[in-house]
Structure formats: structure tokens, C-alpha cells
Design a protein around this motif. Structure first.
Motif, PDB file in Angstrom:
ATOM      1  N   GLU A 188       0.315   8.397   3.167  1.00  0.00           N
ATOM      2  CA  GLU A 188      -0.990   8.586   2.538  1.00  0.00           C
ATOM      3  C   GLU A 188      -0.863   8.543   1.027  1.00  0.00           C
ATOM      4  OE1 GLU A 188      -4.678  11.806   2.514  1.00  0.00           O
ATOM      5  OE2 GLU A 188      -2.761  12.302   3.442  1.00  0.00           O
ATOM      6  N   LEU A 189      -1.803   7.870   0.408  1.00  0.00           N
ATOM      7  CA  LEU A 189      -1.924   7.861  -1.041  1.00  0.00           C
ATOM      8  C   LEU A 189      -2.929   8.937  -1.433  1.00  0.00           C
ATOM      9  CD1 LEU A 189      -2.171   4.013  -1.616  1.00  0.00           C
ATOM     10  CD2 LEU A 189      -0.118   5.432  -1.590  1.00  0.00           C
ATOM     11  N   VAL A 190      -2.486   9.953  -2.146  1.00  0.00           N
ATOM     12  CA  VAL A 190      -3.350  11.060  -2.549  1.00  0.00           C
ATOM     13  C   VAL A 190      -3.892  10.743  -3.948  1.00  0.00           C
ATOM     14  CG1 VAL A 190      -3.510  13.536  -2.936  1.00  0.00           C
ATOM     15  CG2 VAL A 190      -1.996  12.655  -1.152  1.00  0.00           C
ATOM     16  N   VAL A 191      -5.182  10.476  -4.011  1.00  0.00           N
ATOM     17  CA  VAL A 191      -5.849  10.090  -5.265  1.00  0.00           C
ATOM     18  C   VAL A 191      -6.780  11.210  -5.690  1.00  0.00           C
ATOM     19  CG1 VAL A 191      -7.376   8.422  -6.369  1.00  0.00           C
ATOM     20  CG2 VAL A 191      -5.702   7.658  -4.673  1.00  0.00           C
ATOM     21  N   ALA A 192      -6.709  11.569  -6.956  1.00  0.00           N
ATOM     22  CA  ALA A 192      -7.611  12.574  -7.524  1.00  0.00           C
ATOM     23  C   ALA A 192      -7.879  12.207  -8.973  1.00  0.00           C
ATOM     24  CB  ALA A 192      -7.005  13.978  -7.426  1.00  0.00           C
ATOM     25  N   GLU A 252      -9.391   9.603 -10.059  1.00  0.00           N
ATOM     26  CA  GLU A 252      -9.152   8.164 -10.207  1.00  0.00           C
ATOM     27  C   GLU A 252      -7.733   7.850 -10.668  1.00  0.00           C
ATOM     28  OE1 GLU A 252     -12.079   6.286 -12.582  1.00  0.00           O
ATOM     29  OE2 GLU A 252     -13.714   6.683 -11.167  1.00  0.00           O
ATOM     30  N   ARG A 253      -6.771   8.685 -10.249  1.00  0.00           N
ATOM     31  CA  ARG A 253      -5.355   8.436 -10.527  1.00  0.00           C
ATOM     32  C   ARG A 253      -4.567   8.746  -9.261  1.00  0.00           C
ATOM     33  NH1 ARG A 253      -2.908  10.556 -16.030  1.00  0.00           N
ATOM     34  NH2 ARG A 253      -1.405   8.996 -15.342  1.00  0.00           N
ATOM     35  N   LEU A 254      -3.507   8.011  -9.062  1.00  0.00           N
ATOM     36  CA  LEU A 254      -2.637   8.231  -7.917  1.00  0.00           C
ATOM     37  C   LEU A 254      -1.726   9.412  -8.225  1.00  0.00           C
ATOM     38  CD1 LEU A 254      -1.722   7.320  -5.135  1.00  0.00           C
ATOM     39  CD2 LEU A 254      -0.161   5.700  -6.238  1.00  0.00           C
ATOM     40  N   ARG A 255      -1.928  10.529  -7.482  1.00  0.00           N
ATOM     41  CA  ARG A 255      -1.212  11.766  -7.794  1.00  0.00           C
ATOM     42  C   ARG A 255       0.030  11.977  -6.939  1.00  0.00           C
ATOM     43  NH1 ARG A 255      -3.119  13.389 -12.693  1.00  0.00           N
ATOM     44  NH2 ARG A 255      -5.403  13.303 -12.735  1.00  0.00           N
ATOM     45  N   ALA A 256       0.013  11.491  -5.692  1.00  0.00           N
ATOM     46  CA  ALA A 256       1.137  11.749  -4.794  1.00  0.00           C
ATOM     47  C   ALA A 256       1.156  10.692  -3.702  1.00  0.00           C
ATOM     48  CB  ALA A 256       1.036  13.148  -4.182  1.00  0.00           C
ATOM     49  N   VAL A 257       2.326  10.557  -3.086  1.00  0.00           N
ATOM     50  CA  VAL A 257       2.514   9.679  -1.926  1.00  0.00           C
ATOM     51  C   VAL A 257       3.224  10.507  -0.863  1.00  0.00           C
ATOM     52  CG1 VAL A 257       3.505   7.542  -1.049  1.00  0.00           C
ATOM     53  CG2 VAL A 257       2.685   7.649  -3.408  1.00  0.00           C
ATOM     54  N   CYS A 258       2.559  10.754   0.251  1.00  0.00           N
ATOM     55  CA  CYS A 258       3.094  11.636   1.292  1.00  0.00           C
ATOM     56  C   CYS A 258       3.287  10.860   2.583  1.00  0.00           C
ATOM     57  CB  CYS A 258       2.160  12.821   1.538  1.00  0.00           C
ATOM     58  SG  CYS A 258       1.816  13.823   0.082  1.00  0.00           S
ATOM     59  N   TRP A 259       4.291  11.268   3.358  1.00  0.00           N
ATOM     60  CA  TRP A 259       4.432  10.733   4.709  1.00  0.00           C
ATOM     61  C   TRP A 259       3.791  11.713   5.687  1.00  0.00           C
ATOM     62  CZ3 TRP A 259       8.431  13.076   2.110  1.00  0.00           C
ATOM     63  CH2 TRP A 259       9.037  14.164   2.712  1.00  0.00           C
ATOM     64  N   LEU A 279      -1.303   4.616   4.965  1.00  0.00           N
ATOM     65  CA  LEU A 279      -0.236   3.631   5.124  1.00  0.00           C
ATOM     66  C   LEU A 279       0.238   3.635   6.566  1.00  0.00           C
ATOM     67  CD1 LEU A 279       1.835   4.664   1.969  1.00  0.00           C
ATOM     68  CD2 LEU A 279       0.086   2.875   2.091  1.00  0.00           C
ATOM     69  N   LEU A 280       0.465   2.478   7.119  1.00  0.00           N
ATOM     70  CA  LEU A 280       0.925   2.367   8.505  1.00  0.00           C
ATOM     71  C   LEU A 280       1.894   1.199   8.613  1.00  0.00           C
ATOM     72  CD1 LEU A 280       0.825   3.026  11.568  1.00  0.00           C
ATOM     73  CD2 LEU A 280      -1.099   1.426  11.724  1.00  0.00           C
ATOM     74  N   THR A 281       3.027   1.439   9.256  1.00  0.00           N
ATOM     75  CA  THR A 281       4.016   0.403   9.545  1.00  0.00           C
ATOM     76  C   THR A 281       4.467   0.553  10.983  1.00  0.00           C
ATOM     77  OG1 THR A 281       4.803   0.417   7.254  1.00  0.00           O
ATOM     78  CG2 THR A 281       6.232  -0.604   8.900  1.00  0.00           C
ATOM     79  N   THR A 282       4.511  -0.540  11.729  1.00  0.00           N
ATOM     80  CA  THR A 282       4.993  -0.528  13.099  1.00  0.00           C
ATOM     81  C   THR A 282       6.259  -1.369  13.199  1.00  0.00           C
ATOM     82  OG1 THR A 282       3.557  -2.384  13.660  1.00  0.00           O
ATOM     83  CG2 THR A 282       2.720  -0.165  14.100  1.00  0.00           C
ATOM     84  N   LEU A 283       7.161  -0.954  14.075  1.00  0.00           N
ATOM     85  CA  LEU A 283       8.441  -1.624  14.262  1.00  0.00           C
ATOM     86  C   LEU A 283       8.397  -2.438  15.554  1.00  0.00           C
ATOM     87  CD1 LEU A 283      11.387  -1.946  13.239  1.00  0.00           C
ATOM     88  CD2 LEU A 283      11.988  -0.014  14.706  1.00  0.00           C
ATOM     89  N   ARG A 293       4.751  -2.252  -1.798  1.00  0.00           N
ATOM     90  CA  ARG A 293       3.921  -3.077  -2.675  1.00  0.00           C
ATOM     91  C   ARG A 293       2.512  -2.482  -2.808  1.00  0.00           C
ATOM     92  NH1 ARG A 293       4.942  -7.402  -0.491  1.00  0.00           N
ATOM     93  NH2 ARG A 293       6.492  -8.203  -1.954  1.00  0.00           N
ATOM     94  N   LYS A 294       1.969  -1.929  -1.719  1.00  0.00           N
ATOM     95  CA  LYS A 294       0.637  -1.323  -1.791  1.00  0.00           C
ATOM     96  C   LYS A 294       0.642  -0.103  -2.705  1.00  0.00           C
ATOM     97  CE  LYS A 294      -3.106   0.582   1.028  1.00  0.00           C
ATOM     98  NZ  LYS A 294      -3.602   0.867   2.396  1.00  0.00           N
ATOM     99  N   ILE A 295       1.700   0.705  -2.638  1.00  0.00           N
ATOM    100  CA  ILE A 295       1.802   1.876  -3.512  1.00  0.00           C
ATOM    101  C   ILE A 295       1.821   1.436  -4.980  1.00  0.00           C
ATOM    102  CG2 ILE A 295       3.276   3.812  -4.178  1.00  0.00           C
ATOM    103  CD1 ILE A 295       4.204   3.946  -1.259  1.00  0.00           C
ATOM    104  N   CYS A 296       2.649   0.437  -5.280  1.00  0.00           N
ATOM    105  CA  CYS A 296       2.759  -0.035  -6.666  1.00  0.00           C
ATOM    106  C   CYS A 296       1.446  -0.647  -7.146  1.00  0.00           C
ATOM    107  CB  CYS A 296       3.901  -1.046  -6.771  1.00  0.00           C
ATOM    108  SG  CYS A 296       5.541  -0.382  -6.397  1.00  0.00           S
TER     109      CYS A 296
END
Length: 370
Positions: free
Chosen positions: A108-112, A114-121, A159-163, A322-325
């Protein structure tokens, strides 16, 4: 006019859950809902857990190339990931761990503000993956305050990734699929070894006294009772660290109970099962501490195969990175174009690699001269 993005200051995936233990024997492959089995398998078989951790470590790190490299690199180095972790490397390690164990990983991209504050699994066992309205859309559903499943409101921040996904369902395929059956057999062998050693280590004796024909039943019972008392005293003294002899008169036979029964050799079946489990991970056995051969080492073919497996894992998670960046660059007002440059994977011996490069250079020189 720039469209405002609705802030999501509260993480959607941080949910508490219990940690059950005990369902390997009842495993049935159903394609989904196997998370508890895989979690228990890692806890029950340490070599499987070590293999997943090795694969995560071997995937290595990466660098970014963009017009705002310094700011983006600083963000990736210091971004909070939850659970006291900071940096994209911590997020990527947990993300790959979930991907290998469950066949899918969520973040998850945690936005607050209008800035990206954290990236959590997130915990994939608490979510459901459903197909969206379109063929290319996938939705994540999670429990609300009352425990009812609902579509998570900010799907664009998830965010979602499948193997290795299969066409019949949106879930990925775990690296551990096919292992529970063999792990159940392995646990039975280890449990039996523990029970046998508990019985054999705590020795039980059989004391048989055969009184002569000249004794009447009353004398025989008295002699047997006295012998049992003396034997109990001798055993009690041995527990206290005192050596005491046991002296008996007559035909007395003392045996260790179960000493005639041979203990089954477990080396061959355990190795056969471990070979199957390790073959699924793609790692050479000696990387997991299993030295089955005194001359075992990683060959060039093994290194190439393992390198291809690691690159496949990198390709699976690269879209998420790439999505995070891109999200950080867009919210900061910069050009979203970014390139992910992975670190080189080096599994071969440096001396062997240098020798191979020398041979190639010599061959090129000879070819040019001729």
C-alpha cells in the motif's frame, strides 16, 4: 488544473490475525485458501524457511535512474515501511517473502497531504483478490470494522503481485505448492525419532527371578519382594549420582526392555524427501548447509539456472517498484520517467570468473590475429 488526489492517511492493510498451527495432515490442494498450510510448513521444516530467506537475500538490490535521482534515492532509503522498518529494501524483502510463500504479495502507498508518506506491505491472508469489471482489472477486498468483506476504497494506492498465476483464478501459485504432502511424511519420521529416543534414552529394565524348586510359594513371594525392593534402591541411588551394586542369589535375568528391537534407519527416507523439497526451491543443497558430497560445489550450469530464477523474481516485482517511484515523482511535481537498474548477481567464484574472462580475451585475440 491539477486534479487533487484524495488522501489516505490510514493504512488499509494493517490488520491483526491469529497464528494457528496444525493442519499439514489435512492438506487438500484447492488452488486458494492454503495460506495457513504454507505458514505452518515454514514453521515446521526449517530448511524450507531457510530456502525462502536465501532466495530473498540473493535477489539483491537496485538503483534508480531519473532526472531527480538524489531526491528519489533519499526517499527510497528512508521511507517508512511499518513494523519499525525503513527503506525500500525492507519493504522489498517482506514483499518477496510473501510472494514466495503465498504466491502473491500486497502492499500500500500511504498518501497524506498530497505526498507519499510511507510504503507498507500487507497480510495476504486477510484479503481477497477478485476480478474487476474488465479483463485486466483486479480488485482487493478486505474486512471492515464489523468483519464484513468490502472493496477497499483506494484501489489505485494498492500494490499486488502474483507469482506464476493460473487462468482459472486470480491468485498466484506459491513456491511451496506440492510440499505439504512430503512435509507431513517428514514430520512423522522426526516425531517417531523423538518418541523412540525418549523411550530408549530413559531405559526400562526387566528383572526376572526364577526361584528353585525347593522353595514353597510363600518363600518365593518373599524373595521376589525383597529383590524388587533392593533393585528399586539401586536404581534410586543411581539417579542421585551414587553407584550401588545389585547383588542377587539364584537364577536372575536382567534385560533392557526393547533392546532387541532395531531402530529404523531414517537417513535414506529423510534425504529423499529433502531432495524433493530443495529441488522445488532451485537452490543447491550446500547453500542450505546440507553437505551430501565432500566435493559438492556450485557448477556453472547450476549458477546459470539459479541466476535465471532470481531474474524471474526481479521481473515479477519490478512493476511495483516502478509504481512506487513514479508515484513519488508525480506527487513531487517531477517527470515520472524512471529506470530500474538491478545489481549484478554474482554466484560464481571470483577466481573462476576471472579465469573465464581471461580465456575469452585470449580466444578473441587469437581470432583477431588469424
Amino acid at each position: 488544473m491539477k486534479k487533487k488526489t484524495e488522501a489516505a492517511a490510514v493504512a488499509q492493510l494493517r490488520l491483526g490475525s491469529a497464528h494457528p498451527f496444525g493442519a499439514l495432515r489435512g492438506y487438500v490442494p484447492l488452488g486458494g485458501g492454503e495460506e495457513r498450510i504454507y505458514r505452518e510448513l515454514r514453521a515446521a521444516v526449517p530448511v524450507v524457511d531457510a530456502a525462502i530467506l536465501k532466495l530473498v537475500r540473493l535477489c539483491g538490490g537496485f538503483q534508480v535512474r531519473c532526472r531527480r535521482e538524489e531526491g528519489l534515492r533519499e526517499f527510497l532509503r528512508t521511507v517508512p515501511c511499518g513494523r519499525g522498518q525503513y527503506g525500500i529494501d525492507a519493504f522489498l524483502s517482506a514483499y518477496l517473502d510473501s510472494l514466495l510463500t503465498y504466491g502473491r504479495a500486497v502492499g500500500e502507498l500511504v498518501v497524506a497531504g498530497e505526498r507519499l508518506r510511507a510504503v507498507c506491505w500487507g497480510d495476504v491472508t486477510a484479503l481477497e483478490v477478485r476480478e474487476g469489471a474488465g479483463a485486466l482489472e483486479t480488485e482487493l477486498w478486505g474486512p471492515d470494522d464489523r468483519g464484513q468483506l468490502r472493496k477497499l476504497p483506494w484501489q489505485e494506492l494498492l500494490l499486488l503481485t502474483t507469482l506464476n498465476p493460473e487462468p482459472e483464478h486470480p491468485y498466484g501459485v506459491s513456491l511451496l505448492r506440492g510440499m505439504p504432502f512430503l512435509a507431513d511424511i517428514l514430520m512423522k519420521i522426526y516425531n517417531t525419532i523423538g518418541v523412540n529416543w525418549e523411550r530408549a534414552g530413559n531405559v526400562r529394565y526387566s528383572v526376572v527371578c526364577r526361584p528353585g524348586e525347593d522353595l514353597d510359594p510363600a518363600q518365593a513371594r518373599e524373595r521376589g519382594s525383597r529383590m524388587a525392593s533392593e533393585w528399586a534402591r539401586a536404581m534410586e541411588d543411581s539417579k542421585n549420582g551414587t553407584v550401588r551394586d545389585f547383588v542377587a542369589v539364584g537364577d536372575v535375568e536382567i534385560k533392557v526392555i526393547g533392546s532387541e528391537s532395531p531402530i529404523l534407519d531414517s537417513e535414506v527416507p529423510v534425504r529423499q524427501i529433502l531432495e524433493q523439497l530443495i529441488a522445488k526451491t532451485g537452490l543447491p543443497p550446500f547453500l542450505l548447509g546440507l553437505s551430501w558430497s565432500t566435493t559438492e560445489r556450485m557448477s556453472a550450469q547450476q549458477a546459470d539456472l539459479l541466476t535465471s530464477e532470481l531474474w524471474a523474481l526481479r521481473r515479477a516485482v519490478e512493476p511495483v517498484i516502478r509504481k512506487i517511484c513514479r508515484t513519488w515523482l508525480i506527487l513531487e511535481g517531477y517527470d515520472p520517467a524512471v529506470e530500474i537498474v538491478w545489481d549484478e548477481i554474482s554466484l560464481q567464484d571470483l577466481a573462476e570468473t576471472a579465469r573465464a574472462e581471461l580465456y575469452r580475451a585470449q580466444a578473441a585475440k587469437l581470432k583477431a590475429e588469424n
